[in-house]
Enzyme design. Structure first.
Site, mmCIF file in Angstrom:
data_model
loop_
_atom_site.group_PDB
_atom_site.id
_atom_site.type_symbol
_atom_site.label_atom_id
_atom_site.label_comp_id
_atom_site.label_asym_id
_atom_site.label_seq_id
_atom_site.Cartn_x
_atom_site.Cartn_y
_atom_site.Cartn_z
ATOM 1 N N GLU A 260 0.850 -1.206 0.000
ATOM 2 C CA GLU A 260 0.000 0.000 0.000
ATOM 3 C C GLU A 260 0.880 1.249 0.000
ATOM 4 O OE1 GLU A 260 -3.722 0.205 2.207
ATOM 5 O OE2 GLU A 260 -2.813 1.826 3.352
ATOM 6 N N TYR B 144 -6.942 6.884 -0.373
ATOM 7 C CA TYR B 144 -7.715 8.073 -0.736
ATOM 8 C C TYR B 144 -7.670 8.997 0.464
ATOM 9 C CZ TYR B 144 -11.603 10.211 -3.373
ATOM 10 O OH TYR B 144 -12.383 11.032 -4.136
ATOM 11 N N ALA C 283 -8.140 11.430 3.587
ATOM 12 C CA ALA C 283 -9.195 11.484 4.597
ATOM 13 C C ALA C 283 -10.230 12.532 4.196
ATOM 14 C CB ALA C 283 -8.600 11.813 5.956
ATOM 15 N N HIS D 180 -8.151 3.244 -3.854
ATOM 16 C CA HIS D 180 -9.131 3.383 -2.773
ATOM 17 C C HIS D 180 -10.086 4.526 -3.128
ATOM 18 C CE1 HIS D 180 -6.503 1.484 0.645
ATOM 19 N NE2 HIS D 180 -6.321 0.867 -0.517
ATOM 20 N N ASP E 44 -13.665 7.591 7.433
ATOM 21 C CA ASP E 44 -13.963 7.908 8.840
ATOM 22 C C ASP E 44 -14.857 9.130 8.916
ATOM 23 O OD1 ASP E 44 -12.632 5.894 10.262
ATOM 24 O OD2 ASP E 44 -10.704 6.862 9.887
ATOM 25 N N ALA F 247 -20.439 2.074 3.418
ATOM 26 C CA ALA F 247 -19.704 1.665 2.215
ATOM 27 C C ALA F 247 -20.558 0.834 1.254
ATOM 28 C CB ALA F 247 -18.461 0.885 2.627
ATOM 29 N N HIS G 285 -15.100 -3.120 13.956
ATOM 30 C CA HIS G 285 -14.989 -1.693 13.648
ATOM 31 C C HIS G 285 -15.327 -0.880 14.903
ATOM 32 C CE1 HIS G 285 -16.029 2.275 12.003
ATOM 33 N NE2 HIS G 285 -15.138 1.980 11.083
ATOM 34 N N GLN H 81 -8.207 -4.723 8.293
ATOM 35 C CA GLN H 81 -7.485 -3.769 9.135
ATOM 36 C C GLN H 81 -6.237 -4.480 9.651
ATOM 37 O OE1 GLN H 81 -6.466 -1.017 10.001
ATOM 38 N NE2 GLN H 81 -8.202 -0.067 11.033
ATOM 39 N N LYS I 157 7.614 3.008 2.326
ATOM 40 C CA LYS I 157 9.013 2.700 2.676
ATOM 41 C C LYS I 157 9.500 1.528 1.818
ATOM 42 C CE LYS I 157 8.578 4.200 7.459
ATOM 43 N NZ LYS I 157 7.869 3.773 8.664
#
Ligand code: FAD
Length: 288
Positions: free
Chosen positions: A17, A49, A51, A76, A108, A124, A148, A175, A271
């Site tokens: 990611e 994407y 926030a 995303h 969120d 979603a 969640h 997650q 990274k």
């Protein structure tokens, strides 16, 4: 290529990611990061994407760069703060850029967010339904092995997850978690509930002490004693913490694979060196 096809074809998959920059003047350096990460041959690369729906253009730009590197992109997309017109326009751009894979997310709830009278998207699954109408996308969704944070309880969360998958999801990405037994139990519960799509395990290598505090706060995930011990011993020494974090993540992946989990998504946090070291630690397993 569609991620559903990749997941069917390959025995094991390891994907990465990346997150896009917040400002245009950083776009070139993020593209360079993408190019370096692509050298480790991930099965696909996802791009987050911003926030509250900010920076859609950045996500597209980075998804295009992933594609230019010969790697399948997963874009995303969040919906909570979007209008239907905005979602239609993003879907149109994805199609014109030949980006077939979308991770459909709610996003969120921003602090102080007041739901407007005419709220288009609350969850979603509504975005999944919309995307189904807008194109032939391969659509993934998020899932939460430790529930969640907004959910009343696991039963409710599972029920909503099942409903979301039944709208036509092709796969789920979890997650992050540090305790494999949590994920393995979650997969079993999904199967009992009749959720049959591939569930990709989300792994976050922790490479510095600051990251762990923030990660736990944001993700609400439990931390095993073994991990705390590593923190206690190495947190003060950056190089040692980084090495220990990479090895912990690699061991976590090997243990998951030994337990029959074939699809891993690494939250690589832009990274490339961390991504490369983990891939090197898995090279014979991935290519075998
Ligand atoms: P949903 O599936 O809608 O679930 C949200 C909550 O609502 C859950 O508690 C669920 O149980 C409940 N719920 C669902 N349907 C109903 C219903 N019908 N009635 C009542 N309750 C319901 N955020 C970003 O901003 N950008 C990103 O790029 C991003 N990428 C992510 C990638 C992954 C793999 C994960 C796990 C999360 C990501 N997030 C991202 C964070 C995500 O947007 C948040 O966790 C958000 O709070 C929930 O999104 P969701 O798509 O899981 O929502």
């Amino acid at each position: 290529m569609k991620i559903s096809t990749i997941l069917k074809e390959n025995r094991v998959t390891v994907s990465f990611e990346v997150f896009p920059p917040k400002q245009w003047d950083k776009i070139e350096s993020t593209k360079e990061t993408v190019r370096k990460m692509a050298e480790s041959n991930p099965a696909f690369m996802s791009v987050t994407y911003g926030a509250a729906g900010t920076g859609a253009g950045f996500t597209q730009e980075i998804a295009n760069e992933i594609k230019n590197c010969g790697v399948t992109p997963l874009s995303h997309l969040t919906c909570l703060t979007s209008t239907r017109d905005k979602i239609r326009s993003v879907a149109g751009e994805l199609k014109s850029n030949n980006i077939e894979n979308v991770l459909a997310l709610r996003g969120d709830i921003p602090e102080g967010f007041v739901f407007p009278d005419k709220q288009y998207y609350e969850y979603a699954y509504q975005l999944v339904n919309e995307l189904k109408e807008l194109g032939d996308f391969c659509i993934g969704g998020a899932c939460y092995p430790e529930v969640h944070p907004e959910s009343k309880n696991r039963v409710d969360d599972m029920q909503h997850l099942k409903e979301k998958v039944d709208c036509g999801l092709d796969f789920l990405t979890s997650q992050l978690f540090f305790d494999n037994s949590v994920f393995l139990n979650f997969v079993e519960m999904c199967r009992v509930k009749g959720i049959e799509v591939p569930i990709i395990a989300g792994i976050m290598p922790i490479t510095n002490a600051k990251q762990i505090k923030r990660t736990i706060e944001l993700s609400n995930c439990s931390v095993p004693k073994k991990f705390y011990k590593i923190m206690e011993r190495f947190a003060e020494d950056d190089a040692s913490m980084k090495q220990a974090g990479i090895i912990y993540a690699t061991e976590q992946i090997i243990d998951l694979m030994a337990n029959g989990i074939n699809n891993i998504h690494i939250y690589t946090m832009n990274k490339p060196d961390v991504a490369e070291k983990i891939m090197n630690g898995l090279s014979d397993i991935i290519n075998g």
